[in-house]
Design an enzyme around this catalytic site. Structure first.
Site, PDB file in Angstrom:
ATOM      1  CG  ASP A  33      -2.372   0.770   0.898  1.00 31.49           C
ATOM      2  OD1 ASP A  33      -2.488   1.962   0.514  1.00 31.49           O
ATOM      3  OD2 ASP A  33      -3.473   0.160   0.891  1.00 31.49           O
ATOM      4  CG  ASP A  42       1.821   5.842  -6.144  1.00 29.37           C
ATOM      5  OD1 ASP A  42       1.067   5.222  -6.787  1.00 29.37           O
ATOM      6  OD2 ASP A  42       2.451   6.900  -6.813  1.00 29.37           O
ATOM      7  CE1 TYR A 153     -13.095   2.961  -8.723  1.00 26.27           C
ATOM      8  CE2 TYR A 153     -15.895   2.470  -9.699  1.00 26.27           C
ATOM      9  CZ  TYR A 153     -14.924   2.747  -8.453  1.00 26.27           C
ATOM     10  OH  TYR A 153     -14.805   1.633  -7.656  1.00 26.27           O
ATOM     11  CE  LYS A 157     -12.653  -0.924  -9.168  1.00 28.42           C
ATOM     12  NZ  LYS A 157     -11.794  -1.491  -9.022  1.00 28.42           N
TER      13      LYS A 157
END
Ligand code: NAD
Length: 279
Positions: A33, A42, A153, A157
């Site tokens: 993370d 990152d 977004y 996905k």
């Protein structure tokens, strides 16, 4: 022997809940993370993904039993496309050789019910073409206009779920004995959605586009349990699926027939195969 899992986004929300579940079972977890993780990395750019993969495989001792990719962003920016798509696909590709050394390798990623929502086909295509520079240029164009920025977004996905479906049955994954699948949550109560759900108006706006008749907004554990199963030894034959664990939004939005593609397959190899069967 205890299994070793690499979990991205392990510092918060769904990734954190999944890491906690697996640690409680006695598994070894290597969390990746931006902060609060075993591997600080990152995943928004190629160098960070390469360093993350190398460091995670090292921390796992060279062999990884499962990768669970949860890291993601939801803002209307090009960064969201980079992290949600390439931060998953490129990282998985880089860790795949270490996965192949496991006796029971698995990979699971977090998509979203947003994969069903209106999106920008130009961005979906650019992501699936695996050309990051071109895809980010398309995303930046979308981000510049308030009317199109919110398509980034769902596009990220949609592309991720399609990538899973495209790759899972091929030589690299199924051919190497590695089940590759996705989960698609509805609205999960995590820091990602905290601002949206903080006011009745925000929650109502979300509920209007993400109908969840079964038990409403969901806890991160409802997704963590599914990820644990998908990435565990019990999962031997699930291949390329996006599992909608979303309180019913997929069913409400897509209705009772997601099979009719076969009825419309006139002229395709599938239709010819059926015709032979009927003859
Ligand atoms: P979260 O914000 O609680 O956790 C996301 C984690 O990803 C954070 O720890 C963050 O630091 C990490 N991350 C973000 N950018 C990164 C980067 N560049 N490099 C490395 N790590 C990075 O959110 P969450 O709700 O747990 O989301 C997890 C996944 O679930 C995401 O992929 C999200 O799109 C997806 N999802 C969430 C919901 C929801 O309602 N919360 C619904 C559907 C799908």
């Amino acid at each position: 022997m205890a299994r070793t899992y690499v979990i991205t986004g392990a510092g918060s929300g769904i990734g954190k809940a999944t890491a906690e579940r697996l640690l409680a079972q006695g598994a070894t977890v290597v969390g990746v993370d931006l902060k609060n993780a075993d591997v600080t990395a990152d995943l928004s750019a190629p160098e960070g993904r390469r360093d993350a993969a190398d460091a995670a495989v090292d921390a796992a001792g060279g062999s990884v039993d499962a990768v669970i990719a949860c890291a993601g962003l939801s803002g209307p920016t090009a960064l969201t496309a980079a992290v949600n798509y390439f931060g998953v696909t490129e990282l998985l590709d880089r860790i795949r050789p270490a996965l192949a050394r496991s006796e029971a390798p698995r990979a699971a990623v977090v998509s979203s019910m947003a994969s069903l929502q209106p999106n920008a086909p130009k961005l979906v295509d650019a992501l699936l073409a695996d050309d990051e520079e071109a895809a980010l240029a398309v995303a930046e164009g979308l981000a510049a206009d308030a009317e199109t920025a919110n398509l980034i977004y769902p596009s990220s996905k949609r592309a991720l779920s399609r990538w899973v479906r495209r790759e899972a049955a091929g030589a690299d994954w199924a051919g190497a004995g590695i089940p590759l699948n996705a989960v698609a949550p509805g609205i999960v109560i995590t820091p990602m959605t905290a601002d949206l759900l903080a006011t009745p108006e925000g929650a109502a706006a979300v509920d209007a586009v993400v109908p969840m008749p079964l038990n409403g907004h969901q806890p991160p554990e409802s997704i963590a349990d599914l990820l644990v199963w998908l990435s565990g030894e019990q999962n031997s034959h699930m291949c390329g699926q996006t599992l909608y664990c979303d309180g019913g939004s997929d069913v409400v939005l897509r209705g009772d027939d997601v099979w009719s593609f076969a009825d419309e397959a006139v002229g395709t190899a599938l239709a010819e195969a059926y015709a032979k069967l009927r003859a």
